[in-house]
Design a protein around this motif. Structure first.
Motif, PDB file in Angstrom:
ATOM      1  N   GLU A   1      75.449  48.996  34.912  1.00  0.00           N
ATOM      2  CA  GLU A   1      75.654  49.943  36.005  1.00  0.00           C
ATOM      3  C   GLU A   1      76.990  50.695  35.835  1.00  0.00           C
ATOM      4  OE1 GLU A   1      76.112  49.926  40.884  1.00  0.00           O
ATOM      5  OE2 GLU A   1      75.707  48.056  39.828  1.00  0.00           O
ATOM      6  N   ILE A   2      78.032  49.963  35.473  1.00  0.00           N
ATOM      7  CA  ILE A   2      79.340  50.580  35.249  1.00  0.00           C
ATOM      8  C   ILE A   2      79.266  51.567  34.090  1.00  0.00           C
ATOM      9  CG2 ILE A   2      81.705  50.124  34.454  1.00  0.00           C
ATOM     10  CD1 ILE A   2      81.502  47.458  36.080  1.00  0.00           C
ATOM     11  N   TYR A   3      78.577  51.179  33.019  1.00  0.00           N
ATOM     12  CA  TYR A   3      78.442  52.051  31.852  1.00  0.00           C
ATOM     13  C   TYR A   3      77.669  53.317  32.202  1.00  0.00           C
ATOM     14  CZ  TYR A   3      77.266  53.712  27.193  1.00  0.00           C
ATOM     15  OH  TYR A   3      77.105  54.488  26.079  1.00  0.00           O
ATOM     16  N   GLU A   4      76.594  53.193  32.981  1.00  0.00           N
ATOM     17  CA  GLU A   4      75.816  54.372  33.390  1.00  0.00           C
ATOM     18  C   GLU A   4      76.665  55.302  34.256  1.00  0.00           C
ATOM     19  OE1 GLU A   4      72.840  55.351  32.265  1.00  0.00           O
ATOM     20  OE2 GLU A   4      72.876  53.573  30.973  1.00  0.00           O
ATOM     21  N   ASN A   5      77.469  54.733  35.156  1.00  0.00           N
ATOM     22  CA  ASN A   5      78.363  55.549  35.980  1.00  0.00           C
ATOM     23  C   ASN A   5      79.409  56.257  35.118  1.00  0.00           C
ATOM     24  OD1 ASN A   5      77.109  54.949  38.410  1.00  0.00           O
ATOM     25  ND2 ASN A   5      78.421  53.191  38.815  1.00  0.00           N
ATOM     26  N   PHE A   6      79.911  55.561  34.105  1.00  0.00           N
ATOM     27  CA  PHE A   6      80.865  56.162  33.176  1.00  0.00           C
ATOM     28  C   PHE A   6      80.237  57.352  32.451  1.00  0.00           C
ATOM     29  CE2 PHE A   6      81.974  56.309  28.640  1.00  0.00           C
ATOM     30  CZ  PHE A   6      83.270  56.800  28.735  1.00  0.00           C
ATOM     31  N   LYS A   7      79.010  57.155  31.947  1.00  0.00           N
ATOM     32  CA  LYS A   7      78.343  58.251  31.231  1.00  0.00           C
ATOM     33  C   LYS A   7      78.117  59.453  32.146  1.00  0.00           C
ATOM     34  CE  LYS A   7      74.711  56.238  29.493  1.00  0.00           C
ATOM     35  NZ  LYS A   7      73.538  55.819  28.700  1.00  0.00           N
ATOM     36  N   LEU A   8      77.733  59.193  33.390  1.00  0.00           N
ATOM     37  CA  LEU A   8      77.522  60.274  34.351  1.00  0.00           C
ATOM     38  C   LEU A   8      78.832  61.013  34.637  1.00  0.00           C
ATOM     39  CD1 LEU A   8      75.711  61.806  36.340  1.00  0.00           C
ATOM     40  CD2 LEU A   8      76.195  60.017  38.014  1.00  0.00           C
ATOM     41  N   ALA A   9      79.913  60.265  34.836  1.00  0.00           N
ATOM     42  CA  ALA A   9      81.212  60.884  35.095  1.00  0.00           C
ATOM     43  C   ALA A   9      81.681  61.700  33.894  1.00  0.00           C
ATOM     44  CB  ALA A   9      82.243  59.818  35.449  1.00  0.00           C
ATOM     45  N   ARG A  10      81.445  61.181  32.718  1.00  0.00           N
ATOM     46  CA  ARG A  10      81.831  61.898  31.495  1.00  0.00           C
ATOM     47  C   ARG A  10      81.069  63.217  31.380  1.00  0.00           C
ATOM     48  NH1 ARG A  10      81.989  59.020  25.667  1.00  0.00           N
ATOM     49  NH2 ARG A  10      84.077  59.752  25.231  1.00  0.00           N
ATOM     50  N   LYS A  11      79.772  63.179  31.694  1.00  0.00           N
ATOM     51  CA  LYS A  11      78.946  64.380  31.648  1.00  0.00           C
ATOM     52  C   LYS A  11      79.438  65.392  32.684  1.00  0.00           C
ATOM     53  CE  LYS A  11      74.166  65.899  32.257  1.00  0.00           C
ATOM     54  NZ  LYS A  11      72.808  65.482  32.623  1.00  0.00           N
ATOM     55  N   GLU A  12      79.734  64.917  33.906  1.00  0.00           N
ATOM     56  CA  GLU A  12      80.232  65.803  34.950  1.00  0.00           C
ATOM     57  C   GLU A  12      81.571  66.422  34.537  1.00  0.00           C
ATOM     58  OE1 GLU A  12      80.292  63.382  38.473  1.00  0.00           O
ATOM     59  OE2 GLU A  12      78.149  63.622  38.810  1.00  0.00           O
ATOM     60  N   GLU A  13      82.422  65.633  33.880  1.00  0.00           N
ATOM     61  CA  GLU A  13      83.707  66.150  33.431  1.00  0.00           C
ATOM     62  C   GLU A  13      83.504  67.231  32.373  1.00  0.00           C
ATOM     63  OE1 GLU A  13      87.963  64.469  31.887  1.00  0.00           O
ATOM     64  OE2 GLU A  13      86.154  63.467  31.192  1.00  0.00           O
ATOM     65  N   GLN A  14      82.606  67.006  31.433  1.00  0.00           N
ATOM     66  CA  GLN A  14      82.351  67.979  30.375  1.00  0.00           C
ATOM     67  C   GLN A  14      81.773  69.269  30.935  1.00  0.00           C
ATOM     68  OE1 GLN A  14      79.832  65.657  27.796  1.00  0.00           O
ATOM     69  NE2 GLN A  14      81.558  64.784  26.671  1.00  0.00           N
ATOM     70  N   GLN A  15      81.050  69.162  32.048  1.00  0.00           N
ATOM     71  CA  GLN A  15      80.447  70.347  32.668  1.00  0.00           C
ATOM     72  C   GLN A  15      81.397  70.997  33.678  1.00  0.00           C
ATOM     73  OE1 GLN A  15      76.798  68.721  34.223  1.00  0.00           O
ATOM     74  NE2 GLN A  15      75.738  68.903  32.274  1.00  0.00           N
ATOM     75  N   GLY A  16      82.597  70.437  33.811  1.00  0.00           N
ATOM     76  CA  GLY A  16      83.587  70.995  34.722  1.00  0.00           C
ATOM     77  C   GLY A  16      83.293  70.732  36.186  1.00  0.00           C
ATOM     78  N   GLU A  17      82.507  69.711  36.477  1.00  0.00           N
ATOM     79  CA  GLU A  17      82.114  69.414  37.848  1.00  0.00           C
ATOM     80  C   GLU A  17      83.054  68.446  38.552  1.00  0.00           C
ATOM     81  OE1 GLU A  17      78.107  68.019  37.610  1.00  0.00           O
ATOM     82  OE2 GLU A  17      77.360  69.898  36.779  1.00  0.00           O
ATOM     83  N   LEU A  18      83.983  67.829  37.816  1.00  0.00           N
ATOM     84  CA  LEU A  18      84.914  66.881  38.426  1.00  0.00           C
ATOM     85  C   LEU A  18      86.176  67.611  38.852  1.00  0.00           C
ATOM     86  CD1 LEU A  18      84.723  63.697  36.176  1.00  0.00           C
ATOM     87  CD2 LEU A  18      83.637  64.106  38.359  1.00  0.00           C
ATOM     88  N   LYS A  19      86.714  67.180  39.994  1.00  0.00           N
ATOM     89  CA  LYS A  19      87.959  67.750  40.486  1.00  0.00           C
ATOM     90  C   LYS A  19      88.996  66.641  40.547  1.00  0.00           C
ATOM     91  CE  LYS A  19      85.582  71.142  43.311  1.00  0.00           C
ATOM     92  NZ  LYS A  19      85.316  71.621  44.656  1.00  0.00           N
ATOM     93  N   TYR A  20      90.218  66.966  40.144  1.00  0.00           N
ATOM     94  CA  TYR A  20      91.320  66.018  40.175  1.00  0.00           C
ATOM     95  C   TYR A  20      92.370  66.508  41.160  1.00  0.00           C
ATOM     96  CZ  TYR A  20      89.228  64.376  35.834  1.00  0.00           C
ATOM     97  OH  TYR A  20      88.361  63.910  34.894  1.00  0.00           O
ATOM     98  N   SER A  21      92.996  65.571  41.839  1.00  0.00           N
ATOM     99  CA  SER A  21      94.041  65.948  42.785  1.00  0.00           C
ATOM    100  C   SER A  21      94.975  64.771  43.037  1.00  0.00           C
ATOM    101  CB  SER A  21      93.421  66.392  44.104  1.00  0.00           C
ATOM    102  OG  SER A  21      94.431  66.695  45.047  1.00  0.00           O
ATOM    103  N   THR A  22      96.232  65.088  43.332  1.00  0.00           N
ATOM    104  CA  THR A  22      97.186  64.068  43.759  1.00  0.00           C
ATOM    105  C   THR A  22      97.521  64.236  45.234  1.00  0.00           C
ATOM    106  OG1 THR A  22      99.028  65.462  43.060  1.00  0.00           O
ATOM    107  CG2 THR A  22      98.216  63.832  41.464  1.00  0.00           C
ATOM    108  N   ASP A  23      96.887  65.215  45.882  1.00  0.00           N
ATOM    109  CA  ASP A  23      97.093  65.469  47.309  1.00  0.00           C
ATOM    110  C   ASP A  23      96.233  64.489  48.109  1.00  0.00           C
ATOM    111  OD1 ASP A  23      97.175  66.370  49.925  1.00  0.00           O
ATOM    112  OD2 ASP A  23      96.643  68.444  49.440  1.00  0.00           O
ATOM    113  N   ILE A  24      96.887  63.578  48.848  1.00  0.00           N
ATOM    114  CA  ILE A  24      96.170  62.522  49.570  1.00  0.00           C
ATOM    115  C   ILE A  24      95.198  63.092  50.595  1.00  0.00           C
ATOM    116  CG2 ILE A  24      97.960  62.165  51.317  1.00  0.00           C
ATOM    117  CD1 ILE A  24      95.808  59.421  49.731  1.00  0.00           C
ATOM    118  N   ASN A  25      95.563  64.159  51.267  1.00  0.00           N
ATOM    119  CA  ASN A  25      94.664  64.755  52.269  1.00  0.00           C
ATOM    120  C   ASN A  25      93.425  65.352  51.616  1.00  0.00           C
ATOM    121  OD1 ASN A  25      96.256  64.105  54.531  1.00  0.00           O
ATOM    122  ND2 ASN A  25      97.607  65.829  54.069  1.00  0.00           N
ATOM    123  N   GLU A  26      93.607  65.968  50.479  1.00  0.00           N
ATOM    124  CA  GLU A  26      92.463  66.520  49.736  1.00  0.00           C
ATOM    125  C   GLU A  26      91.554  65.394  49.253  1.00  0.00           C
ATOM    126  OE1 GLU A  26      91.548  69.199  45.786  1.00  0.00           O
ATOM    127  OE2 GLU A  26      93.488  69.445  46.769  1.00  0.00           O
TER     128      GLU A  26
END
Length: 68
Positions: A36-61
Motif C-alpha cells: 500500500e505504501i509503495y502504491e501511494n509512493f508511485k501515485l505521488a511520484r506520477k502526480e509530481e511528474q505531471q506537476g499536480e503536487l503543490k509544496y508549501s511551508t505556509d502552515i495556513n496554506e
C-alpha cells in the motif's frame, strides 16, 4: 466458510498453531501495508511528474489543503 466458522476453527487450534497463525497474519499485514505504501509512493511520484503536487511551508496554506 464464513468468518464465524473461521473464528471457531481458530479457537480449536493448539497454542502452537495459534502462535504460528499469529506470526503469519502479522507477516501478511506487513506485506500488504508495504505494498500500500509503495502504491501511494508511485501515485505521488506520477502526480509530481505531471506537476499536480503543490509544496508549501505556509502552515495556513497546508491546513487549507488538507481540509479540502
Amino acid at each position: 466458510m464464513t468468518f464465524s466458522d473461521l473464528v471457531e476453527t481458530v479457537k480449536d487450534l493448539s497454542i502452537d498453531e495459534k502462535e504460528e497463525l499469529q506470526m503469519l497474519l502479522e507477516q501478511y499485514l506487513r506485506e500488504e501495508r508495504r505494498e500500500e505504501i509503495y502504491e501511494n509512493f508511485k501515485l505521488a511520484r506520477k502526480e509530481e511528474q505531471q506537476g499536480e503536487l503543490k509544496y508549501s511551508t505556509d502552515i495556513n496554506e497546508l491546513k487549507r489543503s488538507i481540509s479540502v
